[in-house]
Design a protein around this motif. Structure first.
Motif, PDB file in Angstrom:
ATOM      1  N   MET A   1      75.358   8.979  38.755  1.00 43.37           N
ATOM      2  CA  MET A   1      75.570   7.988  37.683  1.00 43.37           C
ATOM      3  C   MET A   1      76.186   8.646  36.456  1.00 43.37           C
ATOM      4  O   MET A   1      77.091   8.096  35.821  1.00 43.37           O
ATOM      5  N   SER A   2      75.703   9.815  36.123  1.00 39.88           N
ATOM      6  CA  SER A   2      76.240  10.500  34.951  1.00 39.88           C
ATOM      7  C   SER A   2      77.710  10.877  35.171  1.00 39.88           C
ATOM      8  O   SER A   2      78.533  10.776  34.255  1.00 39.88           O
TER       9      SER A   2
ATOM     10  N   LEU B   1      79.780   9.220  37.024  1.00 41.67           N
ATOM     11  CA  LEU B   1      80.528   7.964  36.924  1.00 41.67           C
ATOM     12  C   LEU B   1      80.847   7.636  35.465  1.00 41.67           C
ATOM     13  O   LEU B   1      81.968   7.240  35.122  1.00 41.67           O
ATOM     14  N   LEU B   2      79.863   7.803  34.591  1.00 41.24           N
ATOM     15  CA  LEU B   2      80.090   7.475  33.176  1.00 41.24           C
ATOM     16  C   LEU B   2      81.141   8.377  32.553  1.00 41.24           C
ATOM     17  O   LEU B   2      81.856   7.978  31.627  1.00 41.24           O
ATOM     18  N   ARG B   3      81.266   9.586  33.078  1.00 43.59           N
ATOM     19  CA  ARG B   3      82.271  10.502  32.516  1.00 43.59           C
ATOM     20  C   ARG B   3      83.684  10.129  32.966  1.00 43.59           C
ATOM     21  O   ARG B   3      84.658  10.733  32.532  1.00 43.59           O
TER      22      ARG B   3
ATOM     23  N   MET C   1      84.864   7.225  32.220  1.00 42.94           N
ATOM     24  CA  MET C   1      85.213   6.076  31.363  1.00 42.94           C
ATOM     25  C   MET C   1      86.263   6.382  30.303  1.00 42.94           C
ATOM     26  O   MET C   1      86.682   5.483  29.583  1.00 42.94           O
TER      27      MET C   1
ATOM     28  N   GLU D   1      81.295   5.694  19.347  1.00 47.32           N
ATOM     29  CA  GLU D   1      80.006   6.228  18.898  1.00 47.32           C
ATOM     30  C   GLU D   1      78.874   5.717  19.785  1.00 47.32           C
ATOM     31  O   GLU D   1      78.988   4.678  20.436  1.00 47.32           O
ATOM     32  N   PRO D   2      77.753   6.431  19.799  1.00 48.19           N
ATOM     33  CA  PRO D   2      76.593   5.957  20.576  1.00 48.19           C
ATOM     34  C   PRO D   2      76.091   4.599  20.078  1.00 48.19           C
ATOM     35  O   PRO D   2      76.254   4.245  18.913  1.00 48.19           O
TER      36      PRO D   2
ATOM     37  N   THR E   1      64.841   1.423  23.844  1.00 48.71           N
ATOM     38  CA  THR E   1      66.050   0.666  23.512  1.00 48.71           C
ATOM     39  C   THR E   1      66.430  -0.353  24.578  1.00 48.71           C
ATOM     40  O   THR E   1      67.414  -1.070  24.416  1.00 48.71           O
TER      41      THR E   1
ATOM     42  N   LEU F   1      78.895   0.764  36.285  1.00 51.97           N
ATOM     43  CA  LEU F   1      78.910   1.409  34.967  1.00 51.97           C
ATOM     44  C   LEU F   1      77.715   0.949  34.133  1.00 51.97           C
ATOM     45  O   LEU F   1      77.049   1.753  33.466  1.00 51.97           O
TER      46      LEU F   1
ATOM     47  N   ASN G   1      74.942  -0.262  35.349  1.00 54.93           N
ATOM     48  CA  ASN G   1      73.721   0.210  36.001  1.00 54.93           C
ATOM     49  C   ASN G   1      73.467   1.684  35.678  1.00 54.93           C
ATOM     50  O   ASN G   1      72.335   2.076  35.360  1.00 54.93           O
ATOM     51  N   ALA G   2      74.526   2.474  35.750  1.00 58.03           N
ATOM     52  CA  ALA G   2      74.375   3.904  35.456  1.00 58.03           C
ATOM     53  C   ALA G   2      73.940   4.116  34.008  1.00 58.03           C
ATOM     54  O   ALA G   2      73.048   4.928  33.716  1.00 58.03           O
ATOM     55  N   THR G   3      74.550   3.379  33.110  1.00 65.41           N
ATOM     56  CA  THR G   3      74.192   3.501  31.690  1.00 65.41           C
ATOM     57  C   THR G   3      72.713   3.197  31.484  1.00 65.41           C
ATOM     58  O   THR G   3      71.973   3.948  30.834  1.00 65.41           O
TER      59      THR G   3
ATOM     60  N   ILE H   1      70.220   5.822  33.197  1.00 67.93           N
ATOM     61  CA  ILE H   1      70.116   7.120  32.509  1.00 67.93           C
ATOM     62  C   ILE H   1      69.305   6.979  31.216  1.00 67.93           C
ATOM     63  O   ILE H   1      68.412   7.782  30.936  1.00 67.93           O
TER      64      ILE H   1
ATOM     65  N   ASP I   1      74.105  14.015  29.047  1.00 71.70           N
ATOM     66  CA  ASP I   1      74.025  12.817  29.896  1.00 71.70           C
ATOM     67  C   ASP I   1      73.613  11.601  29.059  1.00 71.70           C
ATOM     68  O   ASP I   1      74.184  10.513  29.180  1.00 71.70           O
TER      69      ASP I   1
ATOM     70  N   GLN J   1      76.331  10.489  26.494  1.00 73.69           N
ATOM     71  CA  GLN J   1      77.432   9.776  27.152  1.00 73.69           C
ATOM     72  C   GLN J   1      77.017   8.358  27.530  1.00 73.69           C
ATOM     73  O   GLN J   1      77.794   7.403  27.401  1.00 73.69           O
TER      74      GLN J   1
ATOM     75  N   LEU K   1      74.784   6.530  26.009  1.00 66.52           N
ATOM     76  CA  LEU K   1      74.691   5.726  24.781  1.00 66.52           C
ATOM     77  C   LEU K   1      76.072   5.334  24.272  1.00 66.52           C
ATOM     78  O   LEU K   1      76.263   4.243  23.726  1.00 66.52           O
ATOM     79  N   ARG K   2      77.041   6.206  24.465  1.00 63.78           N
ATOM     80  CA  ARG K   2      78.420   5.857  24.075  1.00 63.78           C
ATOM     81  C   ARG K   2      78.973   4.787  25.011  1.00 63.78           C
ATOM     82  O   ARG K   2      79.630   3.835  24.573  1.00 63.78           O
ATOM     83  N   ALA K   3      78.693   4.930  26.289  1.00 62.24           N
ATOM     84  CA  ALA K   3      79.136   3.913  27.254  1.00 62.24           C
ATOM     85  C   ALA K   3      78.510   2.561  26.929  1.00 62.24           C
ATOM     86  O   ALA K   3      79.154   1.511  27.055  1.00 62.24           O
ATOM     87  N   ARG K   4      77.271   2.608  26.483  1.00 60.26           N
ATOM     88  CA  ARG K   4      76.570   1.353  26.184  1.00 60.26           C
ATOM     89  C   ARG K   4      77.315   0.532  25.135  1.00 60.26           C
ATOM     90  O   ARG K   4      77.443  -0.682  25.252  1.00 60.26           O
ATOM     91  N   ARG K   5      77.799   1.184  24.118  1.00 65.79           N
ATOM     92  CA  ARG K   5      78.519   0.442  23.078  1.00 65.79           C
ATOM     93  C   ARG K   5      79.815  -0.160  23.632  1.00 65.79           C
ATOM     94  O   ARG K   5      80.146  -1.317  23.352  1.00 65.79           O
ATOM     95  N   VAL K   6      80.533   0.608  24.421  1.00 65.47           N
ATOM     96  CA  VAL K   6      81.790   0.112  25.008  1.00 65.47           C
ATOM     97  C   VAL K   6      81.512  -1.100  25.916  1.00 65.47           C
ATOM     98  O   VAL K   6      82.212  -2.124  25.858  1.00 65.47           O
ATOM     99  N   LEU K   7      80.472  -0.988  26.743  1.00 61.93           N
ATOM    100  CA  LEU K   7      80.161  -2.074  27.674  1.00 61.93           C
ATOM    101  C   LEU K   7      79.677  -3.318  26.931  1.00 61.93           C
ATOM    102  O   LEU K   7      79.999  -4.455  27.320  1.00 61.93           O
TER     103      LEU K   7
END
Lengths: 68, 475
Positions: A40-41, A43-45, A47, A54-55, B219, B316, B318-320, B323, B362, B365, B367-373
């Motif tokens: 999963m990690s 996969l996220l990389r 993106m 930002e987080p 969160t 994406l 699900n992975a976010t 993690i 991990d 990344q 948390l950053r994906a979360r905002r984009v999604l």
């Protein structure tokens, strides 16, 4: 691609750093779950996040100050 | 006959919705005591087959009912939950009442405080029937190595009720209570709702206080109701919503009117269906898909328009979520995982132990994906549509004997994306499969448009008519 043995060694080292004692009879199952997290990690990389992404839980004052 | 004569009760008490029961209490046809004794009697006679309750609070329930009836007699009306029996998932702390999180680690835990939700329900005149079974710490399960047995599905006791709000789903479906509170970190309200054939509402993140609910993932955790009808979810939400300055995630937004829009239908609304999420995916039950499509046709017939849209890949989201959940859960339980790991059940322990290998990178990344999604859902899609309608479970409730004994079971649910984004999401039934198990879908709205989500669900519920059907065990 990381082999199962390498992944197991990697996990055991991480668990030891975290102070965990991994029961032998559960190790394989835990490593399989860990393997899913690693996939999963990875996969996220894929993106292509930019420096501006930002987080989601970026530090903000409001909820901290109001809970004092 | 005079106009003041009470109407005869045309259905069993347990079948009354919250609105119907409230109306009958107010007209003097029943009392809260009647509803409470009926619920306690049903728990006594049926729960031995379901194990949906860990603790039944009979004395507290009778005292709550007496107070509610006395308040009504004194002309005090506290709103839709007054006199209504309900249950709390056992991760909700309850003052003076055992609150175990279904775990050996808290098997004797009797807190000195209530959750904010529990306080709100009590102040609104609700009647606490007891505490419902969960997966251990809302994470590991269903398990047979915990101090209490796992809840069973009232539609088929050989099947799982879903989790982690497993007892809440089973109790509501079996008619032991009209509403039971759950929590949803990756689908723990919507999964049991799906497998047990109830409605289940995961509110917008921040709309309902999580304070006093044992955390799984700070969160991603949401507190919300499971109920037999969408209207019962609305009645509950009317009472439990609200800003809590002591919950860091609580949103300081105006309170929502959950009740006045019910019945307004969906005419003129626009819905988005992300078919790539589920259509053609391995494991998708054709009956589930057919019921989903039939529901879409019903929404169109009610005057809505429906478009197929694209969202980022489900994996994406699900992975976010996975993690973030695993990292946060590990953080919460780290001390016990180090000092007494074997006091956890096997499944919770294994899931949390796996998180020891996650790195700070991990998590960042994710948390950053979360905002984009979240932007993709809320700007790209919900900027143009009233709601997203999508599949929830790929299958009906799995059987216990399909579980691996060595590793935690995983459900094929598409719930996690809306924990990641925090949008309101309602699970509701769409029919029954050929083997008599509930089918479902989910409706996802814009942030803080929870009332509209329930309005859509109520329109579909009326159109499907499934709410007239109870599990045979409950009849």
């Amino acid at each position: 691609m990381t082999s199962t043995t390498n992944l197991t060694d990697e996990y055991i080292a991480a668990a030891a750093r975290a102070g965990l004692t991994v029961p032998e009879d559960r190790l394989d199952g835990i490593v399989r779950l860990y393997s899913e997290l690693r996939s999963m990690s990875s996969l996220l990389r894929s993106m292509n996040l930019t420096a501006a992404d930002e987080p989601a839980n970026i530090y903000t004052f409001d909820p901290i100050l109001r809970s004092e | 006959m005079t106009e003041l004569s009470p109407k005869p009760i045309s259905k069993p008490l347990f079948e009354l919705s919250i609105a119907e029961a409230g109306q009958m209490i107010r007209s003097g046809e029943v009392t809260s005591k009647d509803l409470t004794e009926d619920a306690l009697s049903r728990i006594e006679s049926l729960d031995g087959q379901l194990d949906s309750f860990i603790t039944v609070t009979g004395d507290r329930a009778r005292a709550d009912a007496e107070k509610a009836d006395a308040d009504f007699a004194a002309g005090i009306d506290k709103g839709p939950m007054q006199g209504i029996p309900y249950a709390l998932k056992d991760i909700y702390m309850t003052s003076g009442i055992l609150s175990t999180c279904h775990s050996k680690l808290l098997v004797d835990n009797v807190p000195d405080h209530d959750s904010v939700v529990g306080t709100k329900l009590a102040e609104a005149g609700g009647v606490l029937l007891g505490k419902t079974a969960t997966h251990e710490f809302a994470y590991g399960g269903p398990s047979f190595d915990l101090p209490f047995p796992p809840a069973r599905n009232p539609w088929n006791r050989d099947c799982m009720p879903g989790g982690s709000s497993s007892g809440s789903g089973a109790a509501v479906a079996a008619g032991l209570c009209r509403m039971a509170m759950g929590s949803d970190t990756g689908g723990s309200i919507r999964g049991p709702a799906s497998y047990c054939g109830t409605a289940g509402h995961k509110p917008t993140y921040g709309l309902v206080s999580r304070r006093g609910v044992f955390p799984l993932s700070f969160t991603l955790d949401h507190a919300g109701p499971l109920a037999w009808t969408v209207g019962d979810c609305a009645a509950t939400m009317q009472v439990i919503q609200g800003f809590d300055p002591l919950d860091p995630a609580s949103a300081n937004v105006p309170e929502i009117d959950f009740l006045s829009g019910l019945g307004d239908g969906v005419e003129g609304m626009k819905f988005a269906v992300p078919r790539d999420f589920f259509d053609g995916k391995p494991g998708m039950d054709p009956e589930m898909l057919a019921a989903f499509d039939a529901s879409i046709e019903k929404l169109k017939a009610l005057g809505a328009t429906v478009d197929v849209v694209k969202l980022p890949d489900f994996e994406l989201f699900n992975a976010t979520g996975r993690i973030i959940l695993t990292a946060e859960a590990f953080g919460i339980h780290e001390k016990d995982l180090i000092e007494r790991p074997l006091d956890f059940g096997q499944y919770a322990m294994m899931r949390m132990y796996a998180g020891a290998g996650l790195t700070a990178m991990d998590l960042v990344q994710a948390l950053r994906a979360r905002r984009v999604l979240s932007k993709a859902v809320n700007k790209s899609v919900l900027g143009s549509y009233d709601a997203i309608i999508t599949a929830l479970a790929f299958t009906t409730a799995p059987r216990f004997d399909e579980m691996s004994r060595d590793e935690p079971p995983s459900y094929t649910l598409q719930s996690m994306p809306f924990n990641v984004t925090g949008n309101p999401a309602l699970a509701m039934p769409t029919g029954l499969s050929s083997d008599g198990l509930p089918l479902s879908l989910q409706i996802v709205g814009r942030p803080f448009e929870d009332a509209k989500v329930l309005q859509i669900g109520e329109a579909l519920e009326k159109a499907t008519g499934l709410i007239a059907t109870r599990p045979p065990l409950a009849a």
